[in-house]
Design a protein around this motif. Structure first.
Motif, PDB file in Angstrom:
ATOM      1  N   PRO A 133     -11.572  15.388  -1.698  1.00  0.00           N
ATOM      2  CA  PRO A 133     -10.715  14.449  -2.556  1.00  0.00           C
ATOM      3  C   PRO A 133      -9.184  14.607  -2.581  1.00  0.00           C
ATOM      4  N   SER A 134      -8.855  15.893  -2.171  1.00  0.00           N
ATOM      5  CA  SER A 134      -7.413  16.209  -2.270  1.00  0.00           C
ATOM      6  C   SER A 134      -6.772  15.662  -0.654  1.00  0.00           C
ATOM      7  N   THR A 135      -7.592  15.642   0.226  1.00  0.00           N
ATOM      8  CA  THR A 135      -7.105  15.097   1.804  1.00  0.00           C
ATOM      9  C   THR A 135      -7.110  13.811   1.335  1.00  0.00           C
ATOM     10  N   LEU A 136      -8.003  13.004   0.759  1.00  0.00           N
ATOM     11  CA  LEU A 136      -7.826  11.619   0.774  1.00  0.00           C
ATOM     12  C   LEU A 136      -6.802  11.056  -0.051  1.00  0.00           C
ATOM     13  N   SER A 137      -6.645  11.741  -1.350  1.00  0.00           N
ATOM     14  CA  SER A 137      -5.613  11.505  -2.299  1.00  0.00           C
ATOM     15  C   SER A 137      -4.254  11.586  -1.534  1.00  0.00           C
ATOM     16  N   LEU A 138      -4.012  12.922  -0.951  1.00  0.00           N
ATOM     17  CA  LEU A 138      -2.911  13.074   0.073  1.00  0.00           C
ATOM     18  C   LEU A 138      -2.389  11.999   0.959  1.00  0.00           C
ATOM     19  N   LEU A 139      -3.690  11.458   1.511  1.00  0.00           N
ATOM     20  CA  LEU A 139      -3.329  10.312   2.317  1.00  0.00           C
ATOM     21  C   LEU A 139      -2.742   9.067   1.873  1.00  0.00           C
ATOM     22  N   ASN A 140      -3.355   8.775   0.565  1.00  0.00           N
ATOM     23  CA  ASN A 140      -3.130   7.383  -0.151  1.00  0.00           C
ATOM     24  C   ASN A 140      -1.707   7.888  -1.102  1.00  0.00           C
ATOM     25  N   ARG A 141      -1.366   9.069  -1.112  1.00  0.00           N
ATOM     26  CA  ARG A 141       0.178   9.197  -1.602  1.00  0.00           C
ATOM     27  C   ARG A 141       1.007   9.082  -0.682  1.00  0.00           C
ATOM     28  N   LEU A 142       0.844   9.653   0.432  1.00  0.00           N
ATOM     29  CA  LEU A 142       1.963   9.869   1.416  1.00  0.00           C
ATOM     30  C   LEU A 142       1.918   8.551   2.184  1.00  0.00           C
ATOM     31  N   PHE A 143       1.107   7.798   2.183  1.00  0.00           N
ATOM     32  CA  PHE A 143       1.282   6.381   3.085  1.00  0.00           C
ATOM     33  C   PHE A 143       0.877   5.313   2.021  1.00  0.00           C
ATOM     34  N   GLU A 145       0.177   1.567   0.405  1.00  0.00           N
ATOM     35  CA  GLU A 145      -0.700   0.566   0.558  1.00  0.00           C
ATOM     36  C   GLU A 145      -0.484  -0.323   1.724  1.00  0.00           C
ATOM     37  N   GLY A 146      -1.348  -0.673   2.703  1.00  0.00           N
ATOM     38  CA  GLY A 146      -0.991  -1.609   3.890  1.00  0.00           C
ATOM     39  C   GLY A 146      -1.307  -1.177   5.108  1.00  0.00           C
ATOM     40  N   PRO A 147      -0.527  -1.358   6.005  1.00  0.00           N
ATOM     41  CA  PRO A 147      -0.824  -1.237   7.463  1.00  0.00           C
ATOM     42  C   PRO A 147      -0.771   0.260   7.721  1.00  0.00           C
ATOM     43  N   ARG A 148       0.221   1.032   7.305  1.00  0.00           N
ATOM     44  CA  ARG A 148       0.438   2.432   7.355  1.00  0.00           C
ATOM     45  C   ARG A 148      -0.683   3.356   6.730  1.00  0.00           C
ATOM     46  N   ARG A 149      -1.256   3.132   5.560  1.00  0.00           N
ATOM     47  CA  ARG A 149      -2.277   3.659   5.053  1.00  0.00           C
ATOM     48  C   ARG A 149      -3.505   3.437   5.901  1.00  0.00           C
TER      49      ARG A 149
END
Length: 480
Positions: A133-143, A145-149
């Motif tokens: 979950p920390s990896t996935l939430s980091l992805l969702n925070r840093l990128f 919502e949209g094409p980059r994520r």
């Protein structure tokens, strides 16, 4: 909409532009590498199990705990790991999980007794529950919502698929060359290097403007309840569903989870905010992740049984046989990103599941005792592409409309249903597959195993169809 509201909704606008340009690529590389380690660790131990059992003196009944300890504690601690990422910091929990992975892997590699390696695997499971979950939430925070994520999730998903393949192959190579200890010790430098690099590369956690309290009673009850639930699902087939241990564990799980629900309704700072369950996309995604791991996620087990027990493949040959489906899954994750960018998560999931159903139905057509590997390759490729598309689409849907401060627990919720879905799906499909193999031997046993596997895979395809029906309930919205 105010600037502050836009910042909170984007989940990434708070990062300075210089950080974005200079570190985002390296951050994604580290998050993908962490997911590769996570995927690698799932399969690498399977190949070494016979050597572990022989080297440490496990009985046939107790050896399964080398796998079960990881599964039970990972499933039980996922929600806690997700909320800890939200409250204590996603980067902080990411590094903590990797350090826990490295230390537990070192303990496993140095194990001198069955109990020691079981404890090491349990700690690895807790590390995985904090890492995912920390990896996935980091992805969702840093990128945002949209094409980059979408692109980031595709890279992350492809790395996980690669880890599964590498784990199967590397497990065979390391065990043959250096002994079973090497499948644990290889994680020590990998996890340690990623943890050290993360301290230098991944942007720091955002400062909290207001103090947020940790729901200790909620954390304790849900962790106990979820751990007991996964224990029942994993051990039920082995102990018997009517055994005293299974029934007591199931009742205690229900009690703890009921207490957790009461605590969450009354808590001023709940571990899992009930408003998350009003997010239609997240709720549908929870059901989809459950079905995904109970169907797509169960296929490797039956393929392994078919390769080794029907065709007589060695551990290394089995690992090599998984290269093609794993490459197909990795390709599917990249295709899923493109589809999600052009369409929406709902349509992407429907396309992925439709392709997955076709491919999964093709696999049993070549899964006979006298058939060759090439006969199931078309099904493996098509099913793998559908699986990869679905994997990317369901995590995009799970993160849609979730506030940055809740990304960790949302990831933990979806990850928990993923884990429980795998346990339930495996229990049902294995029972179906093994129904006709009693008192068989020789060629008759191989034929019965092949028939049982075909039936289980057909049932998995039916389950994927159910997942497609659930995907229809995802809200239609703008392209994500």
């Amino acid at each position: 909409m105010s600037t502050d509201q836009q910042t909170r909704l984007s989940g990434s606008a708070t990062q300075p532009a210089a950080v974005k340009q200079g570190a985002m690529g390296w951050s994604l590389a580290l998050l993908a590498l962490a997911q590769l380690i996570y995927g690698l660790d799932i399969n690498i131990v399977f190949v070494a199990l016979p050597e572990i059992g022989h080297g440490l003196g496990f009985s046939e009944q107790s050896l399964q705990w080398v796998v079960s300890a990881y599964t039970v504690f990972c499933g039980g601690f996922l929600l806690l790991g997700g909320r800890a990422a939200d409250l204590l910091g996603q980067k902080r929990m990411f590094v903590f999980a990797l350090v826990l992975y490295a230390l537990s892997s070192l303990l496993g590699g140095l194990a001198w007794d069955p109990l020691v390696i079981i404890i090491a695997r349990a700690i690895q499971g807790i590390g995985a529950a904090f890492l995912f979950p920390s990896t996935l939430s980091l992805l969702n925070r840093l990128f945002e919502e949209g094409p980059r994520r979408n692109r980031a999730l595709a890279v992350w998903g492809g790395a996980g698929a690669s880890g599964l393949t590498i784990g199967s192959i590397l497990g065979g190579i390391l065990t043959n060359a250096f002994g079973w200890e090497a499948v644990f010790l290889v994680n020590v430098p990998l996890a340690g290097i990623v943890a050290l690099a993360a301290l230098l590369v991944i942007p720091r956690d955002e400062k909290r403007r207001q103090k947020r309290h940790f729901d200790v009673p909620g954390a304790a009850t849900v962790t106990a309840g979820a751990t007991l639930l996964v224990y029942v699902l994993v051990q039920g087939p082995e102990l018997g569903w009517a055994s005293g241990e299974t029934i007591v564990s199931a009742v205690l799980s229900l009690v703890f989870l009921s207490i957790f629900a009461l605590i969450e309704r009354r808590s001023a700072a709940p571990l899992m905010s009930m408003h998350l369950l009003r997010n239609r996309s997240l709720v549908a995604s929870m059901v989809i992740t459950f079905i995904y791991m109970g169907t797509f996620g169960a296929l490797p087990y039956f393929l392994t049984t078919f390769f080794q027990n029907v065709h007589g493949y060695s551990a290394l040959q089995t690992g090599l046989a998984f290269i093609i489906p794993s490459l197909a899954i990795a390709a599917g994750t990249q295709l899923g990103e493109r589809l999600a960018t052009r369409l929406e998560a709902r349509s992407t999931l429907l396309v992925g599941m439709a392709i997955g159903i076709v491919g999964t139905l093709l696999i049993p057509l070549g899964a006979y005792a006298g058939s060759s590997y090439l006969m199931i390759v078309p099904g493996l490729v098509i099913s793998g592409i559908g699986q990869g598309i679905t994997w990317t689409g369901m995590w995009i849907a799970a993160s849609s409309g979730v506030a940055p401060e809740d990304q960790g627990v949302a990831s933990g919720i979806a990850s928990t249903t993923l884990n429980i879905g795998n346990a339930i799906g495996m229990a049902i499909l294995i029972a179906v597959a093994n129904a006709g193999i009693q008192e068989q031997s020789g060629g008759a046993l191989r034929d019965a195993l092949a028939q049982g596997n075909r039936t289980a895979i057909y049932l998995a395809a039916l389950g994927i169809l159910l997942g497609a029906v659930v995907a229809l309930f995802l809200p239609r919205k703008r392209k994500v």
